[in-house]
Design a protein around this motif. Structure first.
Motif, PDB file in Angstrom:
ATOM      1  N   ASN A   3      -8.750  -8.996   9.203  1.00  0.00           N
ATOM      2  CA  ASN A   3      -9.638  -8.977   7.970  1.00  0.00           C
ATOM      3  C   ASN A   3      -8.675  -8.638   6.696  1.00  0.00           C
ATOM      4  OD1 ASN A   3     -11.599  -9.760   9.605  1.00  0.00           O
ATOM      5  ND2 ASN A   3     -12.463  -7.539   9.507  1.00  0.00           N
ATOM      6  N   ILE A   4      -7.574  -8.309   6.768  1.00  0.00           N
ATOM      7  CA  ILE A   4      -6.853  -7.837   5.563  1.00  0.00           C
ATOM      8  C   ILE A   4      -6.560  -8.939   4.304  1.00  0.00           C
ATOM      9  CG2 ILE A   4      -4.427  -8.502   6.307  1.00  0.00           C
ATOM     10  CD1 ILE A   4      -5.708  -4.997   4.392  1.00  0.00           C
ATOM     11  N   GLY A   5      -6.360  -9.960   4.607  1.00  0.00           N
ATOM     12  CA  GLY A   5      -6.389 -11.207   3.944  1.00  0.00           C
ATOM     13  C   GLY A   5      -7.820 -11.333   3.004  1.00  0.00           C
ATOM     14  N   MET A   6      -8.838 -11.363   3.648  1.00  0.00           N
ATOM     15  CA  MET A   6     -10.191 -11.492   3.371  1.00  0.00           C
ATOM     16  C   MET A   6     -10.391 -10.410   2.052  1.00  0.00           C
ATOM     17  SD  MET A   6     -12.142 -13.115   6.580  1.00  0.00           S
ATOM     18  CE  MET A   6     -13.954 -13.353   5.757  1.00  0.00           C
ATOM     19  N   THR A   7      -9.971  -9.064   2.744  1.00  0.00           N
ATOM     20  CA  THR A   7     -10.309  -7.812   2.169  1.00  0.00           C
ATOM     21  C   THR A   7      -9.626  -7.618   0.712  1.00  0.00           C
ATOM     22  OG1 THR A   7     -10.961  -6.535   4.375  1.00  0.00           O
ATOM     23  CG2 THR A   7     -10.065  -5.428   2.397  1.00  0.00           C
ATOM     24  N   MET A   8      -8.296  -7.950   0.723  1.00  0.00           N
ATOM     25  CA  MET A   8      -7.603  -7.966  -0.575  1.00  0.00           C
ATOM     26  C   MET A   8      -8.052  -9.083  -1.424  1.00  0.00           C
ATOM     27  SD  MET A   8      -6.376  -5.047   0.217  1.00  0.00           S
ATOM     28  CE  MET A   8      -5.685  -4.692  -1.267  1.00  0.00           C
ATOM     29  N   CYS A  31     -11.902  -4.454 -10.373  1.00  0.00           N
ATOM     30  CA  CYS A  31     -12.049  -3.138 -10.366  1.00  0.00           C
ATOM     31  C   CYS A  31     -11.268  -2.565 -11.607  1.00  0.00           C
ATOM     32  CB  CYS A  31     -11.835  -2.119  -9.396  1.00  0.00           C
ATOM     33  SG  CYS A  31     -12.788  -2.641  -7.806  1.00  0.00           S
ATOM     34  N   LYS A  32     -12.081  -1.643 -12.596  1.00  0.00           N
ATOM     35  CA  LYS A  32     -11.436  -1.130 -13.853  1.00  0.00           C
ATOM     36  C   LYS A  32     -11.134   0.511 -13.492  1.00  0.00           C
ATOM     37  CE  LYS A  32     -13.506  -4.579 -16.821  1.00  0.00           C
ATOM     38  NZ  LYS A  32     -14.034  -5.306 -15.798  1.00  0.00           N
ATOM     39  N   GLU A  33     -10.068   0.914 -14.355  1.00  0.00           N
ATOM     40  CA  GLU A  33      -9.722   2.426 -14.141  1.00  0.00           C
ATOM     41  C   GLU A  33     -11.296   3.297 -14.322  1.00  0.00           C
ATOM     42  OE1 GLU A  33      -7.167   5.778 -16.521  1.00  0.00           O
ATOM     43  OE2 GLU A  33      -7.010   3.751 -16.838  1.00  0.00           O
ATOM     44  N   GLY A  34     -11.415   4.259 -13.067  1.00  0.00           N
ATOM     45  CA  GLY A  34     -12.413   5.123 -13.311  1.00  0.00           C
ATOM     46  C   GLY A  34     -13.731   4.458 -12.676  1.00  0.00           C
ATOM     47  N   GLU A  35     -13.707   3.352 -12.291  1.00  0.00           N
ATOM     48  CA  GLU A  35     -14.973   2.981 -11.438  1.00  0.00           C
ATOM     49  C   GLU A  35     -15.254   3.604 -10.213  1.00  0.00           C
ATOM     50  OE1 GLU A  35     -15.931  -1.419 -13.831  1.00  0.00           O
ATOM     51  OE2 GLU A  35     -14.971  -1.296 -11.986  1.00  0.00           O
ATOM     52  N   ARG A  36     -16.535   3.376  -9.816  1.00  0.00           N
ATOM     53  CA  ARG A  36     -16.819   4.241  -8.380  1.00  0.00           C
ATOM     54  C   ARG A  36     -16.964   2.690  -7.505  1.00  0.00           C
ATOM     55  NH1 ARG A  36     -21.085   8.333  -7.341  1.00  0.00           N
ATOM     56  NH2 ARG A  36     -20.178   8.319  -5.508  1.00  0.00           N
ATOM     57  N   LEU A  37     -16.418   2.671  -6.330  1.00  0.00           N
ATOM     58  CA  LEU A  37     -16.460   1.566  -5.373  1.00  0.00           C
ATOM     59  C   LEU A  37     -17.109   1.890  -4.039  1.00  0.00           C
ATOM     60  CD1 LEU A  37     -15.484  -1.422  -4.480  1.00  0.00           C
ATOM     61  CD2 LEU A  37     -13.410  -0.480  -3.964  1.00  0.00           C
ATOM     62  N   ILE A  79      -6.029  -0.513  -1.782  1.00  0.00           N
ATOM     63  CA  ILE A  79      -7.090  -0.509  -2.812  1.00  0.00           C
ATOM     64  C   ILE A  79      -6.812   0.318  -3.807  1.00  0.00           C
ATOM     65  CG2 ILE A  79      -9.576  -0.149  -3.116  1.00  0.00           C
ATOM     66  CD1 ILE A  79     -10.254  -1.293  -0.368  1.00  0.00           C
ATOM     67  N   LEU A  80      -6.552   1.802  -3.337  1.00  0.00           N
ATOM     68  CA  LEU A  80      -6.343   2.746  -4.603  1.00  0.00           C
ATOM     69  C   LEU A  80      -5.157   2.701  -5.381  1.00  0.00           C
ATOM     70  CD1 LEU A  80      -8.064   5.794  -2.437  1.00  0.00           C
ATOM     71  CD2 LEU A  80      -8.981   4.289  -4.137  1.00  0.00           C
ATOM     72  N   GLN A  81      -4.138   2.041  -4.829  1.00  0.00           N
ATOM     73  CA  GLN A  81      -2.717   1.790  -5.548  1.00  0.00           C
ATOM     74  C   GLN A  81      -2.940   0.709  -6.566  1.00  0.00           C
ATOM     75  OE1 GLN A  81       0.109   1.741  -2.569  1.00  0.00           O
ATOM     76  NE2 GLN A  81       0.453   3.994  -2.539  1.00  0.00           N
TER      77      GLN A  81
END
Length: 230
Positions: free
Chosen positions: A36-41, A49-55, A69-71
């Motif tokens: 699933n990595i291709g679909m996920t990324m 996503c923007k800095e400081g957002e909650r996902l 994701i986090l990097q």
């Protein structure tokens, strides 16, 4: 697509895909993360996503993709939620660094009710889970509830015409095409921002190389003023 697996083996595979458990579930979690990595990324890319957002991610599996994701975006706070106790445990083991640094939290839930306050998240995503939703309308309403106004939810799914060729999907899967998704979304307060179609070559769970067609349905929650006026 012909299968070398017996009906019993296909049913067991379908069950593990739905809710991985035990040692077989741990192995399936590794397989799913790779497959699933291709679909996920691609889903993460389209969330923007923007800095400081909650996902929030529903059905994260072993969450071997969390570091990527986090990097990508600074100071995102990630919450993962799973019906599988095994996957919750594996995700926590694999991502202890992010948990200790207060960048990630993992929770188990019942597949219908989300254990969060209203308007808790800026972005929400799920990849290859909708086939197993027990009550899709109820879960979508819960996702809408915990999403902030102007927030984005992306549900990513393989197309019905692809999935119905896989031998294990006849056991407990509900398959969707784009029209099915639009019909489902129309039962909710979500608005469809866009339907992004893509494809990739992957190895199926039964070992064959297949061309997977999939869609990222990008759903939008109306601004608070619009919600109030409804």
């Amino acid at each position: 697509m012909a299968s070398r697996l017996s009906e019993k083996e296909l049913k067991e595979m379908a069950q593990q895909l739905s809710c991985p458990s035990g040692d077989e579930g741990i192995a399936m979690g590794e397989t799913m993360n790779t497959g699933n990595i291709g679909m996920t990324m691609n889903t993460i890319k389209n969330l923007e996503c923007k800095e400081g957002e909650r996902l929030l991610e529903l059905g994260h599996g072993n969450c071997g993709h969390l570091t990527e994701i986090l990097q990508q975006t600074k100071n995102i706070k990630y919450t993962g939620i799973e019906v599988s106790e095994t996957m919750c445990e594996q995700a926590a083991l694999l991502n202890i660094h992010w948990i200790e640094n207060q960048r990630a939290v993992f929770k188990q839930y019942n597949g219908i009710t989300l254990p969060f306050l209203d308007q808790s998240f800026d972005k929400i995503m799920t990849v290859n889970t909708i086939y197993f939703w027990e009550d899709a309308e109820k879960l979508l309403s819960e996702i809408y509830r915990v999403l902030k106004p102007e927030g984005i939810f992306i549900v990513t799914y393989a197309q019905k015409k692809f999935m119905e060729k896989l031998p294990f999907t006849q056991y407990g899967f509900r398959l969707y095409d784009n029209e099915d998704i639009m019909t489902l979304v129309n039962t909710t307060d979500f608005k469809i921002a866009e339907m992004v179609e893509s494809s990739e070559e992957v190895t199926s769970k039964t070992g064959e190389t297949v061309h997977r067609l999939y869609t990222m349905a990008k759903l939008y929650k109306l601004p608070k003023t619009s919600i109030t006026q409804k």
